[in-house]
Design a protein around this motif. Structure first.
Motif, PDB file in Angstrom:
ATOM      1  N   LEU A 104      10.981  98.106  45.183  1.00 15.99           N
ATOM      2  CA  LEU A 104      11.789  98.892  45.558  1.00 15.99           C
ATOM      3  C   LEU A 104      13.561  99.514  44.817  1.00 15.99           C
ATOM      4  O   LEU A 104      14.049 100.216  44.105  1.00 15.99           O
ATOM      5  N   LEU A 105      13.404  97.651  44.753  1.00 14.53           N
ATOM      6  CA  LEU A 105      14.990  97.310  44.191  1.00 14.53           C
ATOM      7  C   LEU A 105      14.711  97.781  42.485  1.00 14.53           C
ATOM      8  O   LEU A 105      16.105  97.718  41.696  1.00 14.53           O
ATOM      9  N   GLU A 106      13.907  98.112  41.644  1.00 15.53           N
ATOM     10  CA  GLU A 106      13.654  97.699  40.405  1.00 15.53           C
ATOM     11  C   GLU A 106      13.558  99.430  40.137  1.00 15.53           C
ATOM     12  O   GLU A 106      13.425  99.811  39.409  1.00 15.53           O
ATOM     13  N   LYS A 114      20.795  96.245  44.275  1.00 17.62           N
ATOM     14  CA  LYS A 114      20.469  95.856  43.575  1.00 17.62           C
ATOM     15  C   LYS A 114      21.406  94.715  42.747  1.00 17.62           C
ATOM     16  O   LYS A 114      20.892  93.325  43.361  1.00 17.62           O
ATOM     17  N   GLU A 115      22.393  95.088  42.219  1.00 17.65           N
ATOM     18  CA  GLU A 115      23.115  94.263  41.617  1.00 17.65           C
ATOM     19  C   GLU A 115      24.307  93.789  42.334  1.00 17.65           C
ATOM     20  O   GLU A 115      24.531  92.862  42.314  1.00 17.65           O
TER      21      GLU A 115
END
Length: 292
Positions: A104-106, A114-115
């Motif tokens: 998901l975070l990709e 994400k960052e």
């Protein structure tokens, strides 16, 4: 750098099926010890001027209002220090470190969050402007249910991620082993989760991981920094704390349901671990809600 053994490894009330847990309360002091846990934590504090924030190797007296994100296993805590307020408003949100998995975070839409999660291993202090802007959304959270609650959390995380003047707090990060990833420790954890309400002996758990009692004692101490009995009681108290908030049961019913066969023993152990009695804990967290 201090050793993690000096700090309390908190076992949060989150179950595997929970997405988030929120505590919303007004208190007159901070007295919970410096601690760490594998869950992410968002902490909002109002009327806390003079409280001292401790995150990793960072220590600072806070202002009237603040908003912080703490990454997994980074030790943290807030100490009373110079705060004179008797009406400190604290909202704490915790969620599993794998709630948002890598797949998901990709996705591009999740890049900012994400960052931010990557930066949170240092602890992030958000600006006063951001804390004020998100205050009403945070206050509304306990009143929401189901998907509305989940979407509000995502909205808050996105606003935090995109906010200006973020400040990293700890100069180093913590890379504690995650005992859930250890095969033998996972067997122990799963065994206790399944049987904590019943009598559990050291011999049967050692047998479950094909170890002798002496070797198992050394193993559990190394992996959790606790004796087996203390680790088992942590899990039982965690469930009891959850049910004190969620269920309309008497304290004695909850004690037996959590695996304690003596109410006096339950009260003593609960107070030792939570620094408050079961009845006081229930009253203190009366405004908290949890959603699956």
């Amino acid at each position: 750098m201090k050793n993690k053994n000096h700090f309390y490894r908190e076992i949060t009330p989150l179950s595997k099926n929970d997405s988030f847990i929120i505590f919303d309360r007004v208190k007159d002091k901070f007295d919970f010890p410096i601690h760490y846990h594998p869950e992410f934590e968002i902490n909002f504090i109002e009327n806390g001027k003079g409280v001292r924030r401790v995150i990793g190797d960072h220590m600072e007296e806070i202002e009237e209002i603040e908003l912080v994100l703490i990454g997994p296993n980074l030790y943290h805590g807030w100490e009373q220090h110079n705060c004179k307020s008797s009406k400190i408003h604290e909202i704490t949100i915790q969620f599993h470190n794998d709630l948002f998995d890598d797949s998901l975070l990709e996705r591009r839409i999740m890049t900012d969050i994400k960052e931010m999660f990557n930066r949170s291993i240092h602890g992030i202090l958000f600006s006063k402007k951001t804390a004020l802007a998100l205050k009403e959304q945070l206050i509304q959270l306990p009143r929401l249910e189901g998907m509305d609650y989940f979407l509000q959390i995502i909205s808050i995380l996105q606003d935090m991620a995109n906010s200006r003047n973020q400040r990293l707090l700890s100069s180093y990060t913590i890379d504690f082993d995650k005992f859930e990833d250890d095969d033998k420790m996972k067997i122990v954890y799963d065994y206790i989760q399944k049987n904590f309400a019943e009598k559990i002996t050291l011999n049967e758990v050692a047998e479950a991981v094909s170890m002798g009692v002496v070797s198992f004692n050394r193993f559990i101490k190394k992996r959790t920094n606790k004796t087996f009995v203390n680790y088992l009681n942590d899990i039982r108290v965690g469930y009891a704390a959850r049910w004190l908030i969620e269920k309309d049961l008497s304290i004695s019913e909850i004690a037996f349901k959590a695996g304690f066969n003596n109410i006096a023993n339950f009260n003593r152990i609960f107070k030792n671990k939570k620094n408050t009695t079961p009845s006081q804990y229930r009253d203190e967290f009366n405004g908290m809600k949890r959603f699956l």
